[in-house]
Design a protein around this motif. Structure first.
Motif, PDB file in Angstrom:
ATOM      1  N   THR A  12     -39.648  -4.947  -0.261  1.00  0.00           N
ATOM      2  CA  THR A  12     -39.556  -3.498  -0.402  1.00  0.00           C
ATOM      3  C   THR A  12     -38.193  -3.046  -0.881  1.00  0.00           C
ATOM      4  O   THR A  12     -38.089  -2.087  -1.645  1.00  0.00           O
ATOM      5  N   THR A  13     -37.136  -3.719  -0.453  1.00  0.00           N
ATOM      6  CA  THR A  13     -35.789  -3.284  -0.830  1.00  0.00           C
ATOM      7  C   THR A  13     -35.098  -4.227  -1.805  1.00  0.00           C
ATOM      8  O   THR A  13     -34.117  -3.833  -2.430  1.00  0.00           O
ATOM      9  N   GLU A  33     -31.041  -6.195  -4.908  1.00  0.00           N
ATOM     10  CA  GLU A  33     -31.738  -4.993  -4.451  1.00  0.00           C
ATOM     11  C   GLU A  33     -32.222  -4.182  -5.653  1.00  0.00           C
ATOM     12  O   GLU A  33     -31.670  -4.279  -6.751  1.00  0.00           O
ATOM     13  N   GLN A  36     -34.482   2.604  -4.570  1.00  0.00           N
ATOM     14  CA  GLN A  36     -35.519   3.305  -3.820  1.00  0.00           C
ATOM     15  C   GLN A  36     -35.588   4.732  -4.367  1.00  0.00           C
ATOM     16  O   GLN A  36     -34.604   5.473  -4.304  1.00  0.00           O
ATOM     17  N   GLN A  81     -44.294  -7.381  -1.145  1.00  0.00           N
ATOM     18  CA  GLN A  81     -44.685  -6.162  -0.447  1.00  0.00           C
ATOM     19  C   GLN A  81     -46.134  -5.882  -0.858  1.00  0.00           C
ATOM     20  O   GLN A  81     -46.454  -5.815  -2.037  1.00  0.00           O
ATOM     21  N   GLN A 103     -45.188   2.769   1.705  1.00  0.00           N
ATOM     22  CA  GLN A 103     -44.784   3.821   2.648  1.00  0.00           C
ATOM     23  C   GLN A 103     -45.158   5.222   2.171  1.00  0.00           C
ATOM     24  O   GLN A 103     -45.089   6.173   2.947  1.00  0.00           O
ATOM     25  N   THR A 268     -38.366  -4.093   6.802  1.00  0.00           N
ATOM     26  CA  THR A 268     -38.367  -2.652   6.540  1.00  0.00           C
ATOM     27  C   THR A 268     -39.254  -1.953   7.566  1.00  0.00           C
ATOM     28  O   THR A 268     -38.902  -0.914   8.115  1.00  0.00           O
ATOM     29  N   ALA A 313     -36.045   0.031   8.248  1.00  0.00           N
ATOM     30  CA  ALA A 313     -35.759   1.172   7.374  1.00  0.00           C
ATOM     31  C   ALA A 313     -35.036   2.281   8.126  1.00  0.00           C
ATOM     32  O   ALA A 313     -34.307   3.081   7.518  1.00  0.00           O
ATOM     33  N   GLN A 316     -31.448   1.430   7.963  1.00  0.00           N
ATOM     34  CA  GLN A 316     -30.998   1.773   6.613  1.00  0.00           C
ATOM     35  C   GLN A 316     -30.764   3.275   6.486  1.00  0.00           C
ATOM     36  O   GLN A 316     -29.782   3.719   5.877  1.00  0.00           O
TER      37      GLN A 316
END
Length: 504
Positions: A12-13, A33, A36, A81, A103, A268, A313, A316
């Protein structure tokens, strides 16, 4: 014989490439990375082209660090993911829209529309094992076809392809517009809300109701077989031979091969899977029934899953949105500076609540505040939210399976946080066990690929690789454990019913 297996972990990241040797030890890692993207409240996107570019980059980085060439690799596995949806043009190879991330909550109106056809959230659950929810890929594809100019016409003409990020990665690695393989595995297909769990094939009726042409969908294959060879670059000619959704890959990497064994991944979000063998176990307590893995022509193995949207997350968010910490690792020292949470409870319902509630109307809530609470208490509440949510999932899993777990295997980035792991053991009242190789998601994908090319002979070879690194045993008084858990349950109710017609 080639000496190593490479796993691509498209998360995801970030995207990582990890090279493993025959003992399951890490040889080298490449990681990068990706951005997002948050266009609106509740919307979460990634740039598929950035992900594809990063994939090539991290593979080259990992191979350069280990001074390896393609001939040194026996196979490549992919893990990803899972419910993040990509739609692209089969002729140009260009995405028609950003990837819509698991998400993301924008498909709530589509979910409600489908539920109104009859059965509500349970409409497809008997076939696909999943409730109607914004989490899964199918409604995201529908949203793209409905909202991107010309997309539906192109899809109906057979010009568009869909895949979770495993399929997007495989298609690009095997040549893209020059003969790329359009394939997914059963674990990823089981997260679309479009695959029949019994037949392991796309359900035409459900796809029709969602308005998704079958021509868009990838071929469903097992989790361990040769799909194609790397078409160019560092992986030219290397068999790509394993695909597992990230949480199933972690289960495989933790060698949870026996019915009744379970793992919990702290990333996450958090994802607990319990192997139920070749039997599908319907959940009565808010869990998902999903495919755990399928090795070649063997029978599919199923799992119960508890999915939590926001755990790592939240750390984060504390770092990036509030600036309370400078790095994720700093949260442990900050939280250790206080004895407890000071009465503060943080319910991170940023994307609604997943298991066991499935409340799309929930939003994040920080409750129990007094002037006494400081940033150390807030840091502790952030960590404890992960453990509290895991307790809720474990309670549901025990109820569905009828078997109480005696220990919990853990993996993922957050398991380096020893304060969290001790609190988790205290709250669950069972030992928490971390393996020596904590990168079990990538390891599971490597195992699946290696089995397909006989790099490992069988699953017993994999069991022999697993070793315990550390174990945390419960040390909290029962009365205190139940008091704080009761307060958590009260806090969760404060997050309900927030979203209505004029609040997004």
């Amino acid at each position: 014989m080639s000496q190593y297996v490479l796993a691509i972990d498209q998360g995801t990241t970030s995207t990582r490439a990890i090279i493993f040797d025959h003992s399951g030890s890490i040889v080298s890692v490449g990681q990068k990375e990706h951005e997002q993207i948050f266009p609106r409240a509740g919307w979460v996107e990634h740039d598929p082209v950035e992900i594809s570019d990063n994939t090539r980059g991290v593979v080259a980085e990992a191979m350069a660090k280990a001074d390896l060439a393609a001939g040194d690799l026996a196979a490549v596995g992919i893990t990803n993911q899972r419910e993040t949806a990509v739609v692209w043009d089969r002729t140009t190879g260009e995405p028609v829209y950003n990837a819509i991330v698991w998400q993301d909550t924008r498909t709530q109106a589509i979910v409600e529309e489908l539920g109104a056809l009859g059965g509500g959230a349970e409409r497809y659950k008997a076939k696909v094992g999943l409730p109607l929810a914004t989490y899964f890929s199918g409604p995201k594809v529908r949203w793209i076809l409905d909202n991107v100019d010309g997309a539906r016409a192109k899809a109906e003409a057979g010009d568009l392809l869909f895949g979770n990020t495993d399929t997007w990665t495989l298609w690009n690695l095997t040549g893209g517009v020059n003969g790329g393989v359009h394939v997914t595995d059963v674990t990823n297909a089981s997260r679309t809300m479009l695959m029949d769990l019994t037949t392991l094939s796309w359900d035409a009726d459900i796809a029709g109701e969602m308005g998704i042409p079958l021509s868009m969908l990838p071929e469903i294959r097992s989790s361990s077989e040769k799909y194609g060879d790397g078409g160019s670059g560092a992986l030219r000619g290397v068999p790509i031979a394993g695909i597992l959704g990230d949480q199933q890959a972690a289960t495989f990497g933790q060698v949870c091969f026996d019915p009744g064994t379970a793992k919990n991944t702290y990333g996450t979000g958090n994802f607990m899977l319990l192997n139920t063998g070749t039997e599908q176990v319907p959940s009565e307590n808010g869990l998902l029934t999903t495919v755990c893995y399928k090795i070649g022509d063997q029978q599919a193995v199923y799992a119960l899953e508890g999915s939590i949207a926001i755990t790592g997350a939240l750390v984060q968010w504390l770092r990036d949105n509030l600036g309370i910490i400078g790095s994720a690792a700093e949260i442990e020292a900050l939280a250790r500076g206080v004895e407890d949470n000071g009465g503060a409870y943080f319910v991170p319902a940023f994307s609604g609540l997943f298991a066991p509630y499935w409340r799309a109307d929930a939003r994040g809530a920080l409750v129990g505040l007094t002037r006494f609470v400081n940033k150390g208490h807030l840091a502790r509440a952030v960590l404890e939210a992960t453990a509290f949510q895991t307790r809720e999932v474990l309670d549901a899993m025990n109820a569905d399976s009828g078997v109480a777990l005696t220990e919990l295997k853990v993996d993922g980035g957050m398991v380096a946080n020893e304060l969290l792991m001790q609190f988790q053991a205290d709250l669950l009242d069972v030992p928490v066990v971390r393996p020596k190789v904590a990168e079990t998601t990538a390891l599971g994908a490597a195992y699946a690929a290696g089995l397909a090319v006989d790099y490992w002979s069988n699953q017993e070879d994999l069991r022999a690789n697993w070793a315990e690194d550390k174990r945390w045993t419960p040390a909290l008084d029962e009365a205190e454990r139940e008091r704080i858990y009761r307060n958590w349950k009260k806090a969760v109710t404060k997050s309900f019913d927030w979203v209505d017609a004029d609040v997004s």
